[in-house]
Design a protein around this motif. Structure first.
Motif, PDB file in Angstrom:
ATOM      1  N   ALA A 142      66.123  53.473  56.487  1.00 47.44           N
ATOM      2  CA  ALA A 142      65.257  53.648  57.646  1.00 47.44           C
ATOM      3  C   ALA A 142      64.307  52.466  57.724  1.00 47.44           C
ATOM      4  O   ALA A 142      63.305  52.430  57.026  1.00 47.44           O
ATOM      5  CB  ALA A 142      64.484  54.957  57.544  1.00 47.44           C
TER       6      ALA A 142
ATOM      7  N   ALA B  17      65.098  61.926  60.089  1.00 45.70           N
ATOM      8  CA  ALA B  17      64.363  60.771  59.584  1.00 45.70           C
ATOM      9  C   ALA B  17      63.621  60.064  60.713  1.00 45.70           C
ATOM     10  O   ALA B  17      62.510  59.570  60.517  1.00 45.70           O
ATOM     11  CB  ALA B  17      65.311  59.806  58.889  1.00 45.70           C
TER      12      ALA B  17
ATOM     13  N   ILE C 199      67.809  53.472  62.084  1.00 43.95           N
ATOM     14  CA  ILE C 199      68.149  54.216  60.877  1.00 43.95           C
ATOM     15  C   ILE C 199      69.662  54.289  60.767  1.00 43.95           C
ATOM     16  O   ILE C 199      70.347  54.537  61.756  1.00 43.95           O
ATOM     17  CB  ILE C 199      67.559  55.635  60.939  1.00 43.95           C
TER      18      ILE C 199
ATOM     19  N   ILE D 290      69.834  61.434  60.451  1.00 43.01           N
ATOM     20  CA  ILE D 290      69.221  60.322  61.174  1.00 43.01           C
ATOM     21  C   ILE D 290      68.154  60.831  62.135  1.00 43.01           C
ATOM     22  O   ILE D 290      67.061  60.270  62.227  1.00 43.01           O
ATOM     23  CB  ILE D 290      70.303  59.493  61.892  1.00 43.01           C
TER      24      ILE D 290
END
Length: 146
Positions: A86, A56, A67, A53
């Motif tokens: 996302a 991203a 996300i 996470i």
């Protein structure tokens, strides 16, 4: 054509019958509900989800709250794939059991705007002096009458 007198008295009551079936007392409905089935996915281990996470969030310039990790599956050798949602994108994160992120890859095709933004970012990364120059403001000149 007129309805017979008895039907003209019963017709308004017939309209109210469906409303009588509605209840706010918390009792179960008279009509049985049709169950819906959603696939049951086990929760993603936080040791795998958290590094993906954050990686991203860095890649997509989003906050980590936008996300979420949807599912994870081991692919062998201590490496796992974590499917991410996302914002509007779907992504696949490859992460080791120790939490080291190897890659975050989009699994959706890019829009034309995304492709143009990626191309501009790549040009800027290879040649920092290639940034578009801002146009200089026009100089005002005084006209002299003469």
């Amino acid at each position: 054509m007129r309805l017979p007198e008895i039907l003209s008295r019963i017709a308004p009551l017939a309209v109210l019958i469906p409303l009588a079936a509605c209840s706010t007392t918390g009792q179960p409905p008279l009509v049985p509900m049709i169950p819906t089935f959603a696939p049951v996915r086990p929760p993603v281990d936080s040791a795998l989800a958290e590094p993906c996470i954050s990686a991203a969030a860095t890649k997509y310039f989003l906050s980590e709250s936008n996300i979420k990790a949807v599912e994870a599956e081991p692919i062998g050798g201590g490496v796992n794939q974590v499917r991410l949602k996302a914002d509007l994108r779907d992504a696949m994160c490859t992460v080791t059991d120790k939490g080291k992120v190897r890659s975050v890859v989009d699994t959706m095709p890019k829009s034309a705007d995304q492709a143009a933004a990626d191309e501009a970012a790549a040009r800027k990364a290879t040649d920092p002096s290639a940034t578009p120059a801002e146009p200089e403001p026009a100089k005002k000149t005084k006209k002299t009458s003469g």
